[in-house]
Write a protein that holds these residues in place. Structure first.
Motif, PDB file in Angstrom:
ATOM      1  N   ASP A  23     -14.261  15.331  31.179  1.00 46.33           N
ATOM      2  CA  ASP A  23     -14.672  15.445  29.776  1.00 46.33           C
ATOM      3  C   ASP A  23     -14.172  16.772  29.195  1.00 46.33           C
ATOM      4  O   ASP A  23     -13.656  16.811  28.073  1.00 46.33           O
ATOM      5  CB  ASP A  23     -16.194  15.386  29.646  1.00 46.33           C
ATOM      6  CG  ASP A  23     -16.764  14.006  29.899  1.00 46.33           C
ATOM      7  OD1 ASP A  23     -16.001  13.022  29.877  1.00 46.33           O
ATOM      8  OD2 ASP A  23     -17.994  13.924  30.118  1.00 46.33           O
ATOM      9  N   SER A  26     -10.486  16.601  28.536  1.00 40.23           N
ATOM     10  CA  SER A  26     -10.223  15.851  27.296  1.00 40.23           C
ATOM     11  C   SER A  26     -10.457  16.710  26.069  1.00 40.23           C
ATOM     12  O   SER A  26      -9.688  16.660  25.108  1.00 40.23           O
ATOM     13  CB  SER A  26     -11.130  14.623  27.206  1.00 40.23           C
ATOM     14  OG  SER A  26     -10.752  13.660  28.130  1.00 40.23           O
ATOM     15  N   ASP A  27     -11.530  17.484  26.100  1.00 40.50           N
ATOM     16  CA  ASP A  27     -11.876  18.330  24.958  1.00 40.50           C
ATOM     17  C   ASP A  27     -10.929  19.516  24.793  1.00 40.50           C
ATOM     18  O   ASP A  27     -10.669  19.947  23.672  1.00 40.50           O
ATOM     19  CB  ASP A  27     -13.308  18.867  25.100  1.00 40.50           C
ATOM     20  CG  ASP A  27     -14.359  17.783  24.990  1.00 40.50           C
ATOM     21  OD1 ASP A  27     -14.041  16.670  24.502  1.00 40.50           O
ATOM     22  OD2 ASP A  27     -15.502  18.044  25.403  1.00 40.50           O
ATOM     23  N   ALA A  34      -3.091  16.128  27.902  1.00 35.97           N
ATOM     24  CA  ALA A  34      -4.099  15.212  28.449  1.00 35.97           C
ATOM     25  C   ALA A  34      -3.448  13.920  28.943  1.00 35.97           C
ATOM     26  O   ALA A  34      -3.902  13.333  29.930  1.00 35.97           O
ATOM     27  CB  ALA A  34      -5.168  14.911  27.406  1.00 35.97           C
ATOM     28  N   THR A  92      -4.637   7.563  32.783  1.00 39.30           N
ATOM     29  CA  THR A  92      -5.202   8.460  31.782  1.00 39.30           C
ATOM     30  C   THR A  92      -6.525   9.044  32.284  1.00 39.30           C
ATOM     31  O   THR A  92      -7.081   8.589  33.286  1.00 39.30           O
ATOM     32  CB  THR A  92      -5.465   7.696  30.474  1.00 39.30           C
ATOM     33  OG1 THR A  92      -6.485   6.713  30.730  1.00 39.30           O
ATOM     34  CG2 THR A  92      -4.204   7.029  29.942  1.00 39.30           C
ATOM     35  N   ILE A  93      -7.019  10.011  31.542  1.00 35.54           N
ATOM     36  CA  ILE A  93      -8.336  10.560  31.850  1.00 35.54           C
ATOM     37  C   ILE A  93      -9.380   9.451  31.755  1.00 35.54           C
ATOM     38  O   ILE A  93     -10.286   9.365  32.589  1.00 35.54           O
ATOM     39  CB  ILE A  93      -8.661  11.746  30.920  1.00 35.54           C
ATOM     40  CG1 ILE A  93      -7.749  12.942  31.252  1.00 35.54           C
ATOM     41  CG2 ILE A  93     -10.129  12.130  31.022  1.00 35.54           C
ATOM     42  CD1 ILE A  93      -7.872  14.128  30.309  1.00 35.54           C
TER      43      ILE A  93
END
Length: 189
Positions: A23, A26-27, A34, A92-93
């Motif tokens: 998380d 991502s932020d 990312a 991906t994340i």
């Protein structure tokens, strides 16, 4: 020894931490960064981040089902394939977080009716290369299941740090903060 008391809390807290680190990634990362971070690695001969995450999930599921003395679910094979093929796909994340969430569901469901197991129960642990370790259940937990989980989680943590994600020791041990004695948190500065 019960799975609920031994492995499950560790699996849940460490996989939860791993998801929280993603998380933060991502932020904090640009969209371009990312999109490629799952292929990042610490050294050319190490597995990339996505593989480390998949293998963390494998270790959690494997530990539960091995101690339940049951066949591995298909999800373990799928995670192994995903991890081994990380260089040929574009994970991906969100993909990584989905693997963690599914593993947490599997671990929690398997633990709900987990039988008690004697720490001295014999356990044969066979590796894909044919090596077999003859252990007791307690030795398996102490010397294989937990160290293998921590190895892959720590590798993921190190990759994220090396890629500039702002996580630190407090993120690694976030599960400890509920036990913090009031008034003992150091003040910033």
């Amino acid at each position: 020894m019960t799975l609920k008391d031994t492995l499950v809390p560790t699996y849940i807290q460490m996989l939860g931490a791993l998801s929280a680190w993603l998380d933060k990634a991502s932020d904090q990362l640009s969209a371009d960064r990312a999109a490629t971070i799952m292929r990042a690695r610490l050294a050319p001969d190490m597995f990339p981040l996505f593989t480390q995450i998949c293998f963390s999930c494998v270790q959690a599921q494997e530990g539960i089902f091995r101690l339940r003395q049951e066949e591995m679910p298909a999800s373990v094979g799928a995670l192994l394939a995903d991890g081994r093929n990380a260089d040929t796909t574009t994970p991906t994340i969100a993909d990584a977080r989905a693997r963690i969430a599914e593993t947490l569901r599997i671990v929690e469901a398997a633990a709900a009716d987990a039988p008690d197991l004697s720490p001295d129960a014999p356990l044969a642990h066979t590796l894909p290369n044919g090596m077999v370790f003859d252990l007791t259940a307690a030795q398996y937990v102490r010397d294989w299941a937990l160290p293998q989980l921590y190895f892959h989680v720590m590798a993921a943590y190190a990759i994220l740090r090396a890629e500039g994600v702002g996580i630190g020791k407090a993120d690694f041990v976030a599960h400890m903060f509920p036990f913090l004695r009031p008034g003992t948190m150091p003040k910033p500065g």
